[in-house]
Design a protein around this motif. Sequence first.
Motif, mmCIF file in Angstrom:
data_model
loop_
_atom_site.group_PDB
_atom_site.id
_atom_site.type_symbol
_atom_site.label_atom_id
_atom_site.label_comp_id
_atom_site.label_asym_id
_atom_site.label_seq_id
_atom_site.Cartn_x
_atom_site.Cartn_y
_atom_site.Cartn_z
ATOM 1 N N ARG A 215 0.836 -1.195 0.000
ATOM 2 C CA ARG A 215 0.000 0.000 0.000
ATOM 3 C C ARG A 215 0.869 1.243 0.000
ATOM 4 N NH1 ARG A 215 -4.754 0.358 4.219
ATOM 5 N NH2 ARG A 215 -4.996 2.252 2.961
ATOM 6 N N TYR B 42 1.053 5.408 0.877
ATOM 7 C CA TYR B 42 0.461 6.433 1.717
ATOM 8 C C TYR B 42 1.031 7.794 1.313
ATOM 9 C CZ TYR B 42 -0.813 2.442 4.649
ATOM 10 O OH TYR B 42 -1.325 1.250 5.112
ATOM 11 N N TYR C 199 1.791 11.782 2.423
ATOM 12 C CA TYR C 199 2.026 12.621 3.588
ATOM 13 C C TYR C 199 2.375 14.031 3.120
ATOM 14 C CZ TYR C 199 2.561 8.069 5.842
ATOM 15 O OH TYR C 199 2.350 6.798 6.294
#
Length: 343
Positions: free
Chosen positions: A281, A283, A285
């Motif tokens: 996965r 992510y 930020y």
Amino acid sequence: MSGDAVASLPEGLLDGGVWFRVEAAPTAAAVRRSAERLAVELGLPERRVADLSIVAAELAGNLVKHADEGVLLVRAVRTAEEAGVELVAVDRGPGMADLVHSVGDGHSTSGTLGIGLGAIVRQASWYDVHSVPGKGTVLTAQVWSADPPRDAWAAGLTRPLTGEPVSGDAFAVRDAEGRRQVMMCDGLGHGGLAAAASHEAIRAFHDAPVAPPATVLEHLHRRMNHTRGAAVAIAELDPDAGLVRYAGLGNISGTIIPPVGPRRGMISLPGIAGHQRRQVREYDYPITPDAIVLMHSDGVVDRWNTAEYPGLFTRSPLVIAATVLRDAGTRRDDAGVLVARLP
């Protein structure tokens, strides 16, 4: 950081270089000879080899005279057009409170003429330094055959478990069609087989399609199935979006460090690239232009305080990485640190 020397890594995929523990004049001379040999192998002109010899001698001599636990790395640095030699001197000595004064000729802390740091500044193509009284100094220098390339937006360092000739930790940097991506890798275990897994990760990273980090990590996972496997994390810094895109498997730590305020950790999922993974996965930020991304293996502890290093995070990625490796790297494992900032 290591024993007397650590063998360099092969094939130009990762210039791990050679670490020297510099405690006496004979080792300082060995550092100078090693740097000269590397410069000749890389094809630097004679006058630049002579300049490098002065820089290496002064850096190593300063460690002998002033430092505690001084170590010095000699390694090649490359662009698509040319090559140079990089020196990284790290110590736990008394440090320097006034760097501007210390770099000037005539300043000395041991009764010598005090010309060493000034000579480094004049002869090097590029240098950077950070020092904290009571903690020590990191001083880096590069000598290129011509003008140095633009300042690097990312840099890393690794060192092996004490007693091992090679490190199973590795890093890589690429700018693929505007995608600025970095990878930190920790080969399972240590020694030659761990290093082989990390070398394959580097090959796969540079061969990967131009794609987001999760897709690149999937590519590495498939390519590494003949190795013992590794923990791997990939970060992509997107200055236009103000984002870091991050995907990781295993025990690589990724952190965003702003100039003010707490660090923010990024998520790596359980797994071993090349062998076991439930899912990959990615992510996102947010990141501000003055923050840095710091990634490291589990040979580097998280228990260090950014407030104890005034001015460090305005320095080059290489100086930041060397400082963290010095103060947070453990002796019981391979250790690697990678630092990147928005270009």
